[in-house]
Each structure stands twice: as C-alpha cells, then as structure tokens.
Design a protein around this motif. Structure first.
Motif, mmCIF file in Angstrom:
data_model
loop_
_atom_site.group_PDB
_atom_site.id
_atom_site.type_symbol
_atom_site.label_atom_id
_atom_site.label_comp_id
_atom_site.label_asym_id
_atom_site.label_seq_id
_atom_site.Cartn_x
_atom_site.Cartn_y
_atom_site.Cartn_z
ATOM 1 N N GLN A 255 0.813 -1.223 0.000
ATOM 2 C CA GLN A 255 0.000 0.000 0.000
ATOM 3 C C GLN A 255 0.844 1.270 0.000
ATOM 4 O OE1 GLN A 255 -3.033 -0.086 -0.608
ATOM 5 N NE2 GLN A 255 -3.979 1.821 0.040
ATOM 6 N N PHE A 256 1.973 1.240 0.676
ATOM 7 C CA PHE A 256 2.738 2.465 0.846
ATOM 8 C C PHE A 256 3.591 2.818 -0.368
ATOM 9 C CE2 PHE A 256 2.736 2.440 5.808
ATOM 10 C CZ PHE A 256 1.355 2.590 5.787
ATOM 11 N N VAL A 257 3.446 2.070 -1.458
ATOM 12 C CA VAL A 257 4.066 2.524 -2.710
ATOM 13 C C VAL A 257 3.451 3.858 -3.131
ATOM 14 C CG1 VAL A 257 4.631 0.203 -3.527
ATOM 15 C CG2 VAL A 257 2.428 1.231 -4.160
ATOM 16 N N GLN A 258 2.296 4.190 -2.549
ATOM 17 C CA GLN A 258 1.662 5.471 -2.855
ATOM 18 C C GLN A 258 2.357 6.639 -2.167
ATOM 19 O OE1 GLN A 258 -2.708 5.597 -2.681
ATOM 20 N NE2 GLN A 258 -2.743 3.361 -2.750
ATOM 21 N N ALA A 259 3.200 6.365 -1.167
ATOM 22 C CA ALA A 259 3.861 7.463 -0.451
ATOM 23 C C ALA A 259 4.801 8.260 -1.360
ATOM 24 C CB ALA A 259 4.587 6.940 0.775
ATOM 25 N N PRO A 260 5.712 7.628 -2.099
ATOM 26 C CA PRO A 260 6.522 8.434 -3.030
ATOM 27 C C PRO A 260 5.693 9.037 -4.164
ATOM 28 C CG PRO A 260 7.054 6.096 -3.233
ATOM 29 C CD PRO A 260 6.196 6.241 -2.027
ATOM 30 N N MET A 261 4.603 8.396 -4.541
ATOM 31 C CA MET A 261 3.700 8.993 -5.537
ATOM 32 C C MET A 261 3.093 10.283 -4.980
ATOM 33 S SD MET A 261 1.723 5.570 -6.933
ATOM 34 C CE MET A 261 0.634 6.502 -8.026
ATOM 35 N N MET A 262 2.718 10.244 -3.704
ATOM 36 C CA MET A 262 2.209 11.443 -3.031
ATOM 37 C C MET A 262 3.271 12.527 -3.020
ATOM 38 S SD MET A 262 2.929 13.055 0.087
ATOM 39 C CE MET A 262 3.619 11.707 1.023
ATOM 40 N N MET A 263 4.487 12.163 -2.643
ATOM 41 C CA MET A 263 5.553 13.145 -2.524
ATOM 42 C C MET A 263 5.840 13.801 -3.874
ATOM 43 S SD MET A 263 7.302 14.470 -0.054
ATOM 44 C CE MET A 263 7.099 13.224 1.234
ATOM 45 N N GLU A 291 -2.463 14.233 10.980
ATOM 46 C CA GLU A 291 -1.330 14.856 10.302
ATOM 47 C C GLU A 291 -0.179 15.217 11.220
ATOM 48 O OE1 GLU A 291 -4.334 18.412 10.862
ATOM 49 O OE2 GLU A 291 -4.458 16.278 10.405
ATOM 50 N N HIS A 292 0.196 14.351 12.139
ATOM 51 C CA HIS A 292 1.306 14.663 13.028
ATOM 52 C C HIS A 292 2.578 14.885 12.217
ATOM 53 C CE1 HIS A 292 -1.530 12.247 15.586
ATOM 54 N NE2 HIS A 292 -1.421 13.379 16.269
ATOM 55 N N GLN A 293 3.238 15.993 12.498
ATOM 56 C CA GLN A 293 4.341 16.469 11.661
ATOM 57 C C GLN A 293 5.492 15.470 11.582
ATOM 58 O OE1 GLN A 293 5.389 20.670 12.070
ATOM 59 N NE2 GLN A 293 7.540 20.082 12.162
ATOM 60 N N SER A 294 5.857 15.099 10.373
ATOM 61 C CA SER A 294 6.924 14.126 10.069
ATOM 62 C C SER A 294 6.659 12.770 10.706
ATOM 63 C CB SER A 294 8.309 14.644 10.490
ATOM 64 O OG SER A 294 8.498 14.635 11.895
ATOM 65 N N SER A 295 5.462 12.568 11.207
ATOM 66 C CA SER A 295 5.083 11.319 11.868
ATOM 67 C C SER A 295 3.590 11.090 11.634
ATOM 68 C CB SER A 295 5.393 11.402 13.371
ATOM 69 O OG SER A 295 5.033 10.216 14.039
ATOM 70 N N SER A 328 -0.984 13.281 4.611
ATOM 71 C CA SER A 328 0.351 13.707 4.182
ATOM 72 C C SER A 328 0.312 15.095 3.564
ATOM 73 C CB SER A 328 0.932 12.701 3.178
ATOM 74 O OG SER A 328 1.092 11.426 3.770
ATOM 75 N N GLY A 329 -0.789 15.423 2.900
ATOM 76 C CA GLY A 329 -0.931 16.763 2.340
ATOM 77 C C GLY A 329 -0.845 17.846 3.401
ATOM 78 N N HIS A 330 -1.199 17.501 4.624
ATOM 79 C CA HIS A 330 -1.129 18.460 5.726
ATOM 80 C C HIS A 330 0.308 18.852 6.072
ATOM 81 C CE1 HIS A 330 -5.211 19.131 6.981
ATOM 82 N NE2 HIS A 330 -5.470 17.845 7.138
ATOM 83 N N TYR A 354 -8.335 19.955 -1.072
ATOM 84 C CA TYR A 354 -8.033 20.292 -2.462
ATOM 85 C C TYR A 354 -6.847 19.482 -2.985
ATOM 86 C CZ TYR A 354 -7.048 23.284 -6.530
ATOM 87 O OH TYR A 354 -6.812 23.763 -7.797
ATOM 88 N N SER A 355 -5.912 19.155 -2.094
ATOM 89 C CA SER A 355 -4.736 18.382 -2.512
ATOM 90 C C SER A 355 -5.121 17.002 -3.046
ATOM 91 C CB SER A 355 -3.747 18.232 -1.347
ATOM 92 O OG SER A 355 -4.162 17.250 -0.406
ATOM 93 N N GLU A 356 -6.242 16.462 -2.575
ATOM 94 C CA GLU A 356 -6.694 15.156 -3.079
ATOM 95 C C GLU A 356 -6.970 15.244 -4.584
ATOM 96 O OE1 GLU A 356 -10.204 14.426 -0.800
ATOM 97 O OE2 GLU A 356 -9.180 14.992 1.067
#
Length: 538
Positions: A255-263, A291-295, A328-330, A354-356
């Motif tokens: 599932q987290f292959v979407q994280a670099p896609m988000m970035m 949306e805890h910052q960097s976490s 993550s958009g936060h 809106y980021s979605e």
C-alpha cells in the motif's frame, strides 16, 4: 476500529457552533498577557507511559525568550492530569491553578532578551479518546496479538490533554526533544529523527529540528517493524520511513508505494517537502489517521478510498488511499503553514482536501481531477460559515473540507492559467514557510498574485453559508446575466460553455448584457466553478 461515516466526521466539527463560550474557552483560545510576553524556543518532553494502568508521568522542560518583562507565565494542562512541581534554576515555584490554565509565579527577574527555562513535572491518567482523532486524548488499544497499541491525537482539544505546554497555535516551538519510555518489548515512534534508544529502560529519544505545532506532537507505541526508502526530491535525498504492526508488514509494503507517488505530486504542486531535516514517516495507529508532523499516523486498513469508500462518488477516490494522501498533504498546509487561531482552520483543511484532487490531476489527468473536485460537492452542507469565532478555540463549519476545496478549485478557474496557479500554491509555502498565519494573510497573498480584489469572494465562501447564483437569459444573439445571493461587491469572471465555444463574462449584482453568436446553443456555466446557475425564461 469502528467505522465513522464522513457525514459524522464533518458533523463532529459543528459541535462548537451553538456553544456558549466560557472563561476557559478564552484562556485556551486567546493570546493572554501571561502568554504574550515570552516566545517558545525549545521543549524536552520526557515521559513514562504505563500502558497497563493507562497512566503517564514525567516532565516538560520549557525554554523561552523574554520579549517583555513579566513575572507570571501561563502553562496549560488538562485534568485529570496534574502538575506536581514547577522549578526554575532549581527553585520551586508557586502555581495558581485555574481549570486547564496554570499561572506560574516566577522568582527570577525576567529580562528582555534572556533565554530561561522552567521544568514542569506532572502525572496522571490522561483523558482517553472516545472517538479518535475527532475526540482526542490517549488511545489505549490492543493489537491482534493482545499487545499494547497506544497513540495520541489532540487537534482542537489541545495538546495539553496529555502534556503541559503553551497550548495556543500562534507560537510554535523552534525545536524539540521527545523522550518516551515504552513498555518492554514495544517501540515508541514520535516526530523527527530517532537519536538513540536507552535499551535498559526502553526509552526512545526523538529530535525535531524544525518548528512544530503542539497538536502535531505525538506518541505511538506498538509492536512495530520498520522499512523505508530514500526519495530523490526537490531538496535532495529524503528519508521516508514506515512503522507498522509486525503482522501488517506485507500489506504496508504494497500500500505504501503510494507514499513516493504522493511526494512527487505534492512537491510538484506545493513545493519542496517542508521537513527534510526531520524525514517523513507513516506510522500505523489504532485510529483512522492524523497529520502529526513528520510522523503521519495511519489507520485506513491498507486499502484505497476512505475506509474503502469513494467520498467523491466518481470512482476516482478509489484510485488512492485517502488517509495516506490527505494526512500527508497536511505537511504543507497545517504543519508548514499553520493557523494562528483554529477559527481559520480552513487554511489547513480546505487546501488539504483540495490536494486530493490535485493528486488525482497529477497522476490521472486534469479531467479526472476536475471530476473528483466536482464529486466531493455532494458532501457540502452550506449550514454555517467556514470561519469560526476568534479567541475562544472555536472552529467553523465542516464545510471547510469539501466547500473550501471547491472554493480553491474556483480560484484556479479564475486564474485561467494552471502554471500561474501552481506557482501561487508553491509561493504560499515559500512565503509562509514554517509560519503561523491568519486567514487574512492567505487571502491577501492570493489576491495580490491574481491582481484582483478577492475580499468579497472570500467573504462569500468563508464568512457566509450562501452560494452565489448566476441568473442568465439567452435571447437570440444576446446574453443577459447577474449574480444573486451574493455579498456586496462580489464579482468574478465566469466561463460559460456551449457545444461549439466558450464565453467569459464578469457578472455583478446588476443585470448586464453581452452579444453572442446567434447559433450558440445550450449555454451552461463551466461546472468547475462552484456557483449555482439558473437559466431564466424570457
């Protein structure tokens, strides 16, 4: 985990609308004299989490710079937690308690420009979250193997629900050390980078190098395993780390292959990730996410959509993991650009909702992104203004999510230049980098960049619950039009479409006339504008 409907999710944000505000609301929500005279510099939060007893104890060292001479300092901590002792330079200080606010009587003369510290020791059974993250506190859960699974969440309610701090959003601490003693055999994951682990006590020390808001600080304790990757971003190599329960490792890797896609998408639209020094983390939590910052905490069951549902009803919402993308958009809008007063919470939630659509736009095309934005309109209630009441810790309508997003999408149409609009979004994150802001500052910046007086526009969408209605008539080669249900001075350019052409008009509240081609048929308002329209008969 209980399923929470999106309607309930938005409805939770309405609770304060009819509330009668109290002295405690003012002490929590305003910049009191006992807050204004000192500027946060550094925290060291050092706590022991006893999950068996749902009990915490420890201290917070608070370093500050003196801005004005004053001898009383306000710290916030919510019962049933209690302050046990406050010291400065080894001397015990008197504390006057007034509900959640605690006024420390300083002995040392506070000289302008000096950096001083107080150490606040505290303990107790913190408030247990009933419906995290909307009703926050500590979540004391167990995983499938019966092991403790613990996390914090506290937006709105306030970080003082679990640790003593200057609990107002206007002043962010410059850096922070978070030391958490976790139960044996379990790991704690907090913000920033892991400095060290004391094996003997199982204490994890995390350091945050960037400014951080209070509610962005978190504790996550569980039977975690770690995997990660390096992402080549706009500012160089970014560490992206993932912490999930041991038995969810393979699901998370998929599932987290979407994280670099988000970035990739968000660095394109918003500019560089704001916290390269602190890395980026996704951390599994026993609630939906925050949306805890960097976490960034995650509990969306490793599935696309919002708990498997498409909030837009278009199908596009099932092409991405809502919590992974939204929370993550936060990092850009909430953690980089942070409201000073929760009344301006739209600055966080409108941009991030809106980021979605921008994520969909980047990966699936502009038409898909437009369809997603139009689709989320079905969640708009137009029940109350988006901006809340200032100075009493009160947010506005939950419409700040879908309506605020469509307000921004409308601004993109007004810009009528996608590259210019992208530079405005990136410019916001550069101009207000690591800053707390007011709604007025954001509104003014966008107005200046678009070279339009947008005050009536923002008043319409943020400060009323009315949507402007474009009334128009077509008679042969003549188009007549005006706005109704609009605030004084409201006017925006509007694109109208037919099967053969597009026409731009700029309606006001007065009837205007424009010549059009005789063969213009089925003239409609471009649906990317969030306005209502009504074709009037002759």
């Amino acid at each position: 985990m209980k399923k929470i409907s999106f309607a309930l999710f938005l409805g939770c944000l309405q609770i304060l609308q009819a509330q009668t505000f109290t002295e405690q609301d003012t002490l929590r929500g305003s910049i009191t004299p006992e807050r204004a005279w000192w500027d946060l510099n550094y925290y060291h939060l050092d706590i022991d989490v006893n999950a068996d007893d749902k009990y915490i104890s420890g201290s917070n060292t608070i370093r500050y710079k003196v801005l004005e001479p004053h001898q009383v300092l306000q710290i916030d901590l919510q019962p049933p937690l209690a302050i046990e002792k406050v010291t400065q330079d080894g001397k015990t200080l008197k504390v006057e308690h007034k509900g959640n606010a605690h006024f420390i009587k300083l002995k040392k003369k506070q000289l302008v420009g000096d950096f001083n510290e107080v150490i606040v020791e505290y303990s107790g059974h913190p408030k247990e979250a009933v419906r995290a993250p909307w009703d926050g506190g500590f979540s004391w859960a167990k995983d499938e193997n019966g092991k403790h699974f613990v996390a914090t969440s506290c937006q709105g309610l306030g970080a003082s629900v679990w640790w003593p701090n200057k609990d107002h959003m206007y002043d962010e601490v410059d850096s922070m050390l978070i030391s958490v003693k976790a139960p044996k055999g379990l790991m704690n994951v907090s913000n920033g980078r892991l400095r060290k682990v004391d094996e003997e006590t199982n204490t994890y020390h995390w350091f945050v190098a960037n400014p951080i808001n209070n509610y962005g600080v978190n504790v996550n304790i569980g039977d975690y395993v770690h995997f990660g990757e390096e992402y080549e971003g706009e500012k160089g190599m970014l560490d992206m780390d993932y912490y999930v329960l041991s038995y969810n490792l393979e699901k998370a890797k998929a599932q987290f292959v979407q994280a670099p896609m988000m970035m990739r998408a968000f660095e394109y639209w918003f500019g560089p990730y704001p916290f390269y020094e602190d890395s980026f983390k996704l951390v599994e939590a026993p609630y939906l996410g925050m949306e805890h910052q960097s976490s960034v905490t995650y509990g969306n069951k490793f599935a696309n959509g919002y708990l498997g549902r498409d909030l837009s009803g278009t199908g596009w919402g099932l092409n991405f993991d809502y919590i992974l993308i939204h929370e993550s958009g936060h990092e850009w809008f909430a953690n980089n650009i942070t409201y000073k007063d929760i009344a301006d919470m739209w600055v966080h939630e409108s941009f991030t909702t809106y980021s979605e659509g921008l994520y969909v736009d980047y990966h699936f095309g502009k038409l898909a992104g437009n369809e997603y934005e139009q689709g989320v309109r079905k969640n708009i209630g137009n029940d109350a203004p988006i901006v809340g009441k200032y100075g009493v810790n009160a947010r506005g309508s939950g419409d700040m999510y879908p309506k605020g997003s469509n307000m921004l999408h409308t601004l993109r149409q007004i810009a009528n230049d996608d590259e210019k609009w992208r530079q405005i979004l990136r410019g916001l994150n550069k101009e207000f980098y690591h800053r707390t802001v007011t709604s007025d500052e954001i509104e003014h910046y966008i107005s200046m960049q678009l070279q339009r007086d947008l005050r009536p526009f923002f008043d319409q969408y943020l400060r009323t619950a009315d949507i402007p209605v474009l009334e128009y008539k077509v008679s042969g080669a003549e188009l007549q039009y005006r706005f109704v249900d609009a605030v004084e001075g409201f006017t925006i350019p509007v694109r109208m479409l037919s099967s053969e052409t597009e026409i731009w008009i700029e309606p006001t509240k007065e009837w205007q006339t424009k010549s059009i081609s005789n063969n213009t048929e089925e003239l409609i308002v471009d649906p990317n504008f969030y306005i209502y329209s009504e074709l009037k008969s002759e």
